[in-house]
Design a protein around this motif. Structure first.
Motif, PDB file in Angstrom:
ATOM      1  N   LYS A 281       0.865  -1.192   0.000  1.00 12.39           N
ATOM      2  CA  LYS A 281       0.000   0.000   0.000  1.00 12.39           C
ATOM      3  C   LYS A 281       0.896   1.235   0.000  1.00 12.39           C
ATOM      4  O   LYS A 281       1.933   1.246   0.652  1.00 12.39           O
TER       5      LYS A 281
ATOM      6  N   VAL B 118       1.865   4.632   1.287  1.00 12.07           N
ATOM      7  CA  VAL B 118       1.623   5.486   2.449  1.00 12.07           C
ATOM      8  C   VAL B 118       1.898   6.930   2.028  1.00 12.07           C
ATOM      9  O   VAL B 118       3.006   7.249   1.580  1.00 12.07           O
TER      10      VAL B 118
ATOM     11  N   GLU C  45       3.907   4.353   8.314  1.00 11.38           N
ATOM     12  CA  GLU C  45       2.746   5.216   8.503  1.00 11.38           C
ATOM     13  C   GLU C  45       3.026   6.382   9.452  1.00 11.38           C
ATOM     14  O   GLU C  45       2.239   7.328   9.519  1.00 11.38           O
TER      15      GLU C  45
ATOM     16  N   GLY D 255      -2.881   9.052   4.843  1.00 15.06           N
ATOM     17  CA  GLY D 255      -3.721   7.911   4.464  1.00 15.06           C
ATOM     18  C   GLY D 255      -2.994   7.077   3.429  1.00 15.06           C
ATOM     19  O   GLY D 255      -1.840   7.363   3.095  1.00 15.06           O
ATOM     20  N   TYR D 256      -3.660   6.027   2.957  1.00 12.26           N
ATOM     21  CA  TYR D 256      -3.072   5.194   1.912  1.00 12.26           C
ATOM     22  C   TYR D 256      -3.535   5.702   0.548  1.00 12.26           C
ATOM     23  O   TYR D 256      -4.700   6.072   0.375  1.00 12.26           O
TER      24      TYR D 256
ATOM     25  N   SER E 146      -7.370   3.021   4.462  1.00 13.30           N
ATOM     26  CA  SER E 146      -7.134   4.242   5.250  1.00 13.30           C
ATOM     27  C   SER E 146      -8.115   4.299   6.412  1.00 13.30           C
ATOM     28  O   SER E 146      -7.727   4.589   7.550  1.00 13.30           O
TER      29      SER E 146
END
Ligand code: AMP
Length: 507
Positions: free
Chosen positions: A163, A165, A303, A368-369, A376
């Motif tokens: 994912k 970030v 993150e 968020g992603y 997210s």
């Protein structure tokens, strides 16, 4: 504010100082670095890239990493640093997911970029040299909001696919300023070395060092070699660096093997920041005894890069403290710009001593992603980042990590999500079922072990499974061991009991 303003400021304050080194050799002054980054920015804009577009860096460590990364930011673009150990197929997936508009690579990690479907440039080639060194009209640093994404960092997830970030300019600024209070003060004459991958936290540690006007040294090997690093430390150090626990262990082994005294180590190394994976208490005790009080631990994740907790040099060195033994096994206390909570499954804080999920809140936490609202929403809830790490807080606020709720394996500081390896192996001929777990390992922290159930009548060979993995995922993710079994242990719902598999490995 655009993080590239830091480079512009640095170049104004001390233009003539040599601040970038390749090995012990000077590479660029502050002014030359800023000028090159400004040129890269102008060239990328000339190629049609507009603020917010993504540019991938798939390179081994090199001083050009910094010139290009700041060039990307100078133009208002988003840097996508990709782990140079990834398989070309994994890189291709990221390039596609990020909808990247450009890619810089070094030929040792990617000899041929033509199949990726994105314009690419060899960062060590003549064309790139021309971009950096030939005059072109440049523009001031592009305007960016603090909330705009600067660094799109791909992290592997439980879903099996990485994912992106979204790390903003503010996140990076926060991380940089926090370094001074929670990790280490930096003076202009100090020197940071990049022995860990610059695509990860080690690379963004350029930011606090740029803020302080320090020097940046990239080892010629582009990675970690204990003898090379020590020689470099004696030549241009003392060095500060980020190192995963595996690397710290090798540095200590080297110091011991060479009979280096604490004073020798002090002459080569100012500060060794470790983190990214668990450090065994016995290992940090030995490191302190052999190399002296030059360690600081940080705990963070993609993150909230490098910024969740820190265990200070003073706390690590304070062996007279009644709770020293517990403290050196912890990851320290919340760094200045964040709050840390250990919570139950509803997010309610738990009392000291109880194990729960570690939550983080503050200005270092991602936006968020990338294009993944579901992930997210699952990870950022009511202003808190759910880290997936399990831990406990003590009465003084020291956090001790207990386990990872997401089954993550950390081998030599690199994260490996079992699901990703399982999904590859499930496609190998003759495989019916597979479960991947981490086994404790003195050198790597953990190693990947695959339990594989063959299809009826199939005869599985570890060599063939290994070759299959090599063809699909990064080398470092592939299992070091295969256990061919008749069945996997499962609970009533049919869920594989990974705890039972881990126990089998330790018993
Ligand atoms: P990454 O997103 O690649 O930075 O990996 C982050 C994960 O590494 C965290 O969620 C933790 O599980 C682990 N980690 C990071 N720092 C530490 C540390 N100091 N001690 C133990 N585990 C750590």
């Amino acid at each position: 504010m655009n993080i590239a303003h830091l480079l512009e400021r640095h170049a104004r304050l001390s233009p003539e100082r040599t601040v970038l080194f390749h090995g012990p050799d000077p590479h660029a002054t502050a002014q030359a670095w800023a000028q090159r980054s400004a040129r890269v920015a102008a060239r990328l804009r000339q190629q049609g890239l507009a603020p917010g577009d993504r540019v991938v860096l798939f390179m081994r460590n090199h001083p050009r990493y910094l010139e290009l990364m700041f060039g990307i930011w100078w133009a208002g673009l988003v840097a996508v640093p990709v782990n140079a150990k990834l398989h070309p197929k994994e890189l291709e997936w990221i390039v596609d997911n990020a909808q990247a508009g450009w890619l810089f690579h070094t030929r040792d990690v990617l000899p041929d970029a033509t199949t990726l479907g994105v314009p690419a440039m060899d960062a060590e080639g003549d064309a790139c040299s021309a971009w950096l060194d030939e005059p072109i009209d440049t523009t001031p640093v592009a305007e960016r909001a603090s909330t705009d994404t600067a660094w799109l960092f791909y992290t592997s997830g439980t879903t099996g696919r990485p994912k992106g970030v979204m790390i903003t300019h503010r996140n990076l600024m926060t991380m940089g300023l926090t370094y001074f209070n929670d990790v280490d003060p930096i003076a202009p004459g100090d020197t940071i070395a990049y022995a860990a991958p610059m695509s990860h936290g080690a690379g963004i540690y350029a930011i606090p060092h740029l803020m302080a006007g320090a020097r940046h040294v990239v080892p010629v090997s582009g990675g970690f070699d204990a003898a090379e690093l020590y020689a470099l430390g004696r030549a241009v150090g003392p060095l500060s660096l980020f190192a995963a626990p595996t690397i710290v262990k090798r540095m200590v082994d080297h110091a011991e093997a060479e009979g280096l005294s604490v004073a020798d180590c002090a002459a080569a190394y100012k500060t060794i920041v470790y983190g990214g994976a668990p450090m065994y208490a016995a290992d940090i005790r030995r490191a302190l005894a052999v190399m002296g009080p030059r360690f600081v631990q940080i705990y963070g994740q993609g993150e909230t890069p490098m910024t969740a907790t820190a265990l200070s040099r003073a706390a690590l060195a304070d062996s007279a403290h009644p709770r020293w033994a517990e403290r050196i096994a912890s990851v320290g206390v919340a760094q200045t710009p964040v709050r840390i909570r250990v919570a139950d499954s509803t997010g309610q804080p738990l009392p000291p001593g109880e194990v729960g999920e570690v939550l983080v809140q503050g200005d270092s936490v991602m936006a968020g992603y990338w294009r993944n609202p579901e992930a997210s929403a699952a990870t950022l809830r009511e202003g808190w980042l759910w880290t997936g790490d399990m831990g406990t807080l003590d009465d003084d606020g020291f956090l001790t990590l207990k386990d990872r709720s997401k089954d993550l394996i950390i081998s030599g500081g690199s994260n490996i999500y079992p699901r990703e390896v399982e999904e590859v192996l499930l496609h190998a001929p003759g495989v019916a079922e597979v479960a991947v777990v981490g086994a404790p390992d003195a050198e790597w922290g953990e190693v990947v072990v695959a339990f594989v159930v063959p299809q009826p009548g199939a005869a599985l060979q570890a060599g063939a499974l290994d070759a299959f993995c090599l063809d699909h995922i990064a080398r470092f993710k592939r299992p070091k061991r295969y256990e061919i079994v008749d069945a996997l242990p499962k609970n009533h719902y049919g869920k594989v009991l990974k705890t039972a598999l881990r126990e089998r490995l330790t018993s």
